[in-house]
Design a protein around this motif. Structure first.
Motif, PDB file in Angstrom:
ATOM      1  N   ARG A 266       4.283  55.466  35.822  1.00  0.00           N
ATOM      2  CA  ARG A 266       3.177  56.446  34.833  1.00  0.00           C
ATOM      3  C   ARG A 266       2.442  57.352  36.073  1.00  0.00           C
ATOM      4  O   ARG A 266       2.217  58.565  35.633  1.00  0.00           O
ATOM      5  N   GLU A 267       2.008  56.653  37.064  1.00  0.00           N
ATOM      6  CA  GLU A 267       1.111  57.566  37.926  1.00  0.00           C
ATOM      7  C   GLU A 267       2.101  58.510  38.722  1.00  0.00           C
ATOM      8  O   GLU A 267       1.603  59.562  38.957  1.00  0.00           O
ATOM      9  N   ILE A 268       3.399  58.191  39.081  1.00  0.00           N
ATOM     10  CA  ILE A 268       4.076  59.154  39.832  1.00  0.00           C
ATOM     11  C   ILE A 268       4.490  60.219  38.462  1.00  0.00           C
ATOM     12  O   ILE A 268       4.421  61.419  39.033  1.00  0.00           O
ATOM     13  N   ASP A 269       4.706  59.921  37.444  1.00  0.00           N
ATOM     14  CA  ASP A 269       5.032  60.957  36.347  1.00  0.00           C
ATOM     15  C   ASP A 269       3.584  62.048  36.229  1.00  0.00           C
ATOM     16  O   ASP A 269       3.856  63.133  36.118  1.00  0.00           O
TER      17      ASP A 269
ATOM     18  N   LEU B  22       3.669  65.691  37.104  1.00  0.00           N
ATOM     19  CA  LEU B  22       3.325  67.016  36.402  1.00  0.00           C
ATOM     20  C   LEU B  22       2.174  67.720  36.724  1.00  0.00           C
ATOM     21  O   LEU B  22       2.435  69.100  36.677  1.00  0.00           O
ATOM     22  N   LYS B  23       1.272  67.038  37.592  1.00  0.00           N
ATOM     23  CA  LYS B  23       0.221  67.987  37.937  1.00  0.00           C
ATOM     24  C   LYS B  23       0.890  69.066  39.145  1.00  0.00           C
ATOM     25  O   LYS B  23       0.465  70.069  39.293  1.00  0.00           O
ATOM     26  N   LEU B  24       1.812  68.482  39.775  1.00  0.00           N
ATOM     27  CA  LEU B  24       2.392  69.445  40.860  1.00  0.00           C
ATOM     28  C   LEU B  24       3.391  70.578  40.335  1.00  0.00           C
ATOM     29  O   LEU B  24       3.185  71.601  40.681  1.00  0.00           O
ATOM     30  N   ASN B  25       3.960  69.934  39.211  1.00  0.00           N
ATOM     31  CA  ASN B  25       4.808  71.025  38.735  1.00  0.00           C
ATOM     32  C   ASN B  25       3.831  72.169  37.774  1.00  0.00           C
ATOM     33  O   ASN B  25       4.272  73.286  37.947  1.00  0.00           O
ATOM     34  N   LEU B  26       2.819  71.831  37.509  1.00  0.00           N
ATOM     35  CA  LEU B  26       1.846  72.553  36.673  1.00  0.00           C
ATOM     36  C   LEU B  26       1.323  73.622  37.931  1.00  0.00           C
ATOM     37  O   LEU B  26       1.065  74.809  37.618  1.00  0.00           O
TER      38      LEU B  26
END
Length: 85
Positions: free
Chosen positions: A22-25, A29-33
């Motif tokens: 979950r933390e990796i996901d 997501l933050k990086l992709n944003l």
């Protein structure tokens, strides 16, 4: 899919794995944003500049495209350098 666990240790291990996933996901997501924001900035910048110029459309479009491409290449090179570190 139901999995049978034979001990509390197995449950704890599975919960730790799920928490790490979950933390990796979340970080992904933050990086992709952030990458999406960086990629959109030159396009938005180019579009907003287009409304303020009153010169010839062709020259204006060429100038805006040139500047935004230079800015985008600069941002991408900085991102690649940061990812290598």
């Amino acid at each position: 899919m139901v999995k049978d666990y034979s001990s509390f240790e197995e449950i704890d291990t599975r919960l730790k794995i799920l928490e790490l996933q979950r933390e990796i996901d979340q970080e992904s997501l933050k990086l992709n944003l952030q990458n999406a924001k960086v990629d959109l900035v030159p396009r938005l910048f180019r579009n907003s500049l287009g409304t303020s110029f009153t010169q010839n459309e062709t020259i204006k479009n060429l100038l805006i495209t040139f500047i935004s491409n230079k800015a985008l290449n600069f941002i991408r090179s900085k991102r690649k350098a940061r990812n290598r570190d």
